[in-house]
Structures are given as structure tokens and as C-alpha cells.
Design a protein around this motif. Sequence first.
Motif, PDB file in Angstrom:
ATOM      1  N   ILE A 173      11.654  -6.917  -4.892  1.00  7.62           N
ATOM      2  CA  ILE A 173      12.907  -6.564  -4.225  1.00  7.62           C
ATOM      3  C   ILE A 173      12.854  -5.075  -3.916  1.00  7.62           C
ATOM      4  CG2 ILE A 173      15.400  -6.295  -4.544  1.00  7.62           C
ATOM      5  CD1 ILE A 173      15.283  -8.776  -6.353  1.00  7.62           C
ATOM      6  N   GLY A 174      13.208  -4.695  -2.701  1.00  7.53           N
ATOM      7  CA  GLY A 174      13.205  -3.293  -2.316  1.00  7.53           C
ATOM      8  C   GLY A 174      14.580  -2.675  -2.419  1.00  7.53           C
ATOM      9  N   LEU A 175      14.632  -1.438  -2.880  1.00  9.52           N
ATOM     10  CA  LEU A 175      15.875  -0.671  -2.910  1.00  9.52           C
ATOM     11  C   LEU A 175      15.647   0.657  -2.212  1.00  9.52           C
ATOM     12  CD1 LEU A 175      15.679  -2.068  -6.061  1.00  9.52           C
ATOM     13  CD2 LEU A 175      18.021  -1.229  -5.993  1.00  9.52           C
ATOM     14  N   LEU A 212       9.331  -1.679 -12.200  1.00  6.72           N
ATOM     15  CA  LEU A 212       9.919  -0.792 -11.196  1.00  6.72           C
ATOM     16  C   LEU A 212       8.885   0.208 -10.708  1.00  6.72           C
ATOM     17  CD1 LEU A 212      12.281   0.443  -9.594  1.00  6.72           C
ATOM     18  CD2 LEU A 212      12.791   1.848 -11.585  1.00  6.72           C
ATOM     19  N   THR A 213       8.705   0.262  -9.413  1.00  7.45           N
ATOM     20  CA  THR A 213       7.866   1.272  -8.783  1.00  7.45           C
ATOM     21  C   THR A 213       8.779   2.220  -8.034  1.00  7.45           C
ATOM     22  OG1 THR A 213       5.986  -0.227  -8.506  1.00  7.45           O
ATOM     23  CG2 THR A 213       6.044   1.710  -7.095  1.00  7.45           C
ATOM     24  N   PHE A 214       8.691   3.495  -8.320  1.00 11.68           N
ATOM     25  CA  PHE A 214       9.562   4.503  -7.708  1.00 11.68           C
ATOM     26  C   PHE A 214       8.747   5.366  -6.756  1.00 11.68           C
ATOM     27  CE2 PHE A 214      13.604   6.840  -7.982  1.00 11.68           C
ATOM     28  CZ  PHE A 214      13.253   8.025  -7.374  1.00 11.68           C
ATOM     29  N   GLU A 268      12.646 -10.112 -12.051  1.00  8.70           N
ATOM     30  CA  GLU A 268      12.222  -9.622 -10.744  1.00  8.70           C
ATOM     31  C   GLU A 268      11.472  -8.299 -10.863  1.00  8.70           C
ATOM     32  OE1 GLU A 268      12.504 -11.320  -8.041  1.00  8.70           O
ATOM     33  OE2 GLU A 268      13.975 -12.849  -8.627  1.00  8.70           O
ATOM     34  N   ARG A 269      10.644  -8.008  -9.839  1.00  9.34           N
ATOM     35  CA  ARG A 269      10.001  -6.710  -9.711  1.00  9.34           C
ATOM     36  C   ARG A 269      10.730  -5.929  -8.621  1.00  9.34           C
ATOM     37  NH1 ARG A 269       5.634 -10.284 -10.302  1.00  9.34           N
ATOM     38  NH2 ARG A 269       4.374  -9.892 -12.173  1.00  9.34           N
ATOM     39  N   TYR A 270      10.723  -4.608  -8.746  1.00 11.17           N
ATOM     40  CA  TYR A 270      11.489  -3.779  -7.834  1.00 11.17           C
ATOM     41  C   TYR A 270      10.656  -2.603  -7.325  1.00 11.17           C
ATOM     42  CZ  TYR A 270      15.329  -6.328 -10.023  1.00 11.17           C
ATOM     43  OH  TYR A 270      16.149  -7.331 -10.492  1.00 11.17           O
ATOM     44  N   ILE A 271      10.817  -2.304  -6.042  1.00 11.81           N
ATOM     45  CA  ILE A 271      10.243  -1.092  -5.454  1.00 11.81           C
ATOM     46  C   ILE A 271      11.398  -0.241  -4.945  1.00 11.81           C
ATOM     47  CG2 ILE A 271       8.805  -0.106  -3.631  1.00 11.81           C
ATOM     48  CD1 ILE A 271       7.102  -2.552  -3.667  1.00 11.81           C
ATOM     49  N   TYR A 272      11.446   0.984  -5.398  1.00 10.43           N
ATOM     50  CA  TYR A 272      12.545   1.889  -5.051  1.00 10.43           C
ATOM     51  C   TYR A 272      12.020   3.012  -4.164  1.00 10.43           C
ATOM     52  CZ  TYR A 272      16.720   4.801  -5.791  1.00 10.43           C
ATOM     53  OH  TYR A 272      17.865   5.549  -5.628  1.00 10.43           O
ATOM     54  N   TYR A 273      12.693   3.218  -3.049  1.00  7.66           N
ATOM     55  CA  TYR A 273      12.322   4.271  -2.097  1.00  7.66           C
ATOM     56  C   TYR A 273      13.420   5.321  -2.102  1.00  7.66           C
ATOM     57  CZ  TYR A 273      11.318   6.358   2.569  1.00  7.66           C
ATOM     58  OH  TYR A 273      11.054   7.202   3.621  1.00  7.66           O
ATOM     59  N   ALA A 274      13.088   6.539  -2.512  1.00  7.56           N
ATOM     60  CA  ALA A 274      14.039   7.646  -2.523  1.00  7.56           C
ATOM     61  C   ALA A 274      13.623   8.669  -1.472  1.00  7.56           C
ATOM     62  CB  ALA A 274      14.076   8.304  -3.902  1.00  7.56           C
TER      63      ALA A 274
END
Length: 332
Positions: free
Chosen positions: A52-54, A302-304, A75-81
Motif C-alpha cells: 500500500i502506498g502513502l 514499512l519502507t520510507f 500489509e506492507r507499506y511504502i511511504y513517500y515524503a
Amino acid sequence: MAITANHMMKVTTMRANVLDGNTFRSPAIHKANIHSMAIDTAASNTARSAPIGLFDSGVGGLSVYLHLAQQLPNERYIYYADTLNVPYGNRDSEDIEALTLKAIEWLYQQGCKLIVIACNSASAYALDTARKCYPQLPIVGLVPALKPAVLASKSGHVAVLATKATLNGSLLNDVIASFANPNSTVVTKYFDPQLVPWVEAGMPVEDETAQRLRQQLRAFANEGIDQLVLGCTHYPFFKSFLLDEIAQQQLSIQVVDSGQAIAERVKQLLVANQMSATLDNETSTQDLSTINKTNVDIKLPLTFHATKYSDRLSALIERLLGKETVLQYYPE
């Protein structure tokens, strides 16, 4: 709902070697190109094991991630800041739209099966366009939680604390016109340009911004406001500060944020589209390689990814997500 981070997680913070924040195609060309790419890569983004992308302009969207991780722990998450361009609240609508589409394109190329625009300003000006560019991709946007505040208000007067872009955007004002006004509820809008930078700086309690918040709470109470809506994803990180001040000053104000509702909506969409992660969430390296298009390690919970990296950012992420957070870095 209190936001907690008492579980072990791994966070990967990438240096900005994937994206160049200073270069971007015109929105018109960009929309056409990403629509074509979306069609080409749609099949790989539907697997249950896909992340899931954030997206947010900074770290504020991590408040939404914490709600998601609590409700959807498998779930796995990829976060784009987009830390190179934070904050978005003071930017014009075209700029916000362009930056948002760039972030969504990047997340989509990582194989995300669903994307949350965890930024009220970006949702206000880019949600509709993003959905048109990716018609097959579920995209969830944020609207300040005004409806529950209106329903809970006994005084008929609520306040929305948000960025200028969110306060002026159509998403919020449509809710005011269609829901608050018919319920005879007065909505006071409040904007402080220093709130997002204050959160990004770690929320020092002795800062002038903290003092202004204390004073503003008293002003809200004097106006008869009994519901305070946090209309920016950065703001739930100082929710405990607000609640402590409200208790100390003995004010009759409740604080509302939309993180829990967003997490529930994501869960509904995953179930409806049969994309929920399996209970064990085990995926082979080969399966992951067909989803992932770059060197982002989506095997982690979580991948940031940040468009601008700094040591201060690492310290802030660790503070917001808890001391047990493990930070890993990719070299330049």
C-alpha cells in the motif's frame, strides 16, 4: 483513538537518488504519460502481496500509517515524503497537483495496489485528477473529519485547523455547504503556517508556535467552539499536546482527526477488490521482484522514501514511530 507505536517495525529511509525534485514535466504531458504507464503496469499491482502506498509532503502522513498498521497489520507499506518541497499548504493549486501526480506515479511504479494521499492539501487539489489518471487504481484522499464533528457538536460551532490550501479547497467547502450549513453549524477556519514546520522540527513545547496553540484553544473556547477538527495529517502528532492543554485549562473542547476513518475505508476497499494481504503475508522473492520496479525493499513492513534526506529527518521519524523503530539507509 489514541495513536500508538509500541510494536517493532523496520523503516527504510532512502536518499533522494531516485527523484530529482527540481525537474518535472508540464502537468498536461505528465497526465498523458502516466495514464499510458498505468495501463501497461496494471496487472502487477493487483496481487495481494503488493504494498500500500502513502504520500504526504512530509512526515505528517505517518499518523495515517499508524492507524493503518493497527487495523491492517499484515500489509506492507511504502511511504513517500516530499521533504524537498514541504509544506504544500502555501503552494498554488497547479504546483500541488503536479507534485502530487509525481509522487503517485513513483508509488505506482513500485507496484502499489492502493494509494492513500495522506495529505489534505494534496487531496483538495489533486485527488480527482489522480483518479482520472489511474482509473483502475484505488486512491483514497483525505477530507477533514467535519461530519462527525458537526454531529457531535452541542454548541453548533466547530473549528477546523488546517493549511490554507485545505481550507480554501473544494473538498472541505463542499462538506460545509452540503452538511454543516444544513445542520445550522458554524464552521470557523484557522490557519497557522508554522504548525507543519513545528511538527517537522519535533514539536518543542517552548516554541512560539506551541504558545500560540495554547492561546488559540482559549480563544476557541471563548467563542463557544466545542469540536476542533485536525485537518492536516501532521496535526495528530500534537493531539496529546492539545488534549493536555484542554484538560489543564478545563476547556469543553473535543479533538477530532480522520486517521481511523481513512484506515477503515482502506480496509473496505481491499476487501471489496479482493486485495487484502494473506494472514502470514509470505511472498517469495520472485513474486516481489515482479511487483517492485526499483531497489525499494518492499519486504519490510514499512519502507520510507524521502525526496530530501537529513539526519534530523531520521531522528524525527524515530521519535514519531517509537524508539523501537529500526532505520536502514541505502547509499547514494
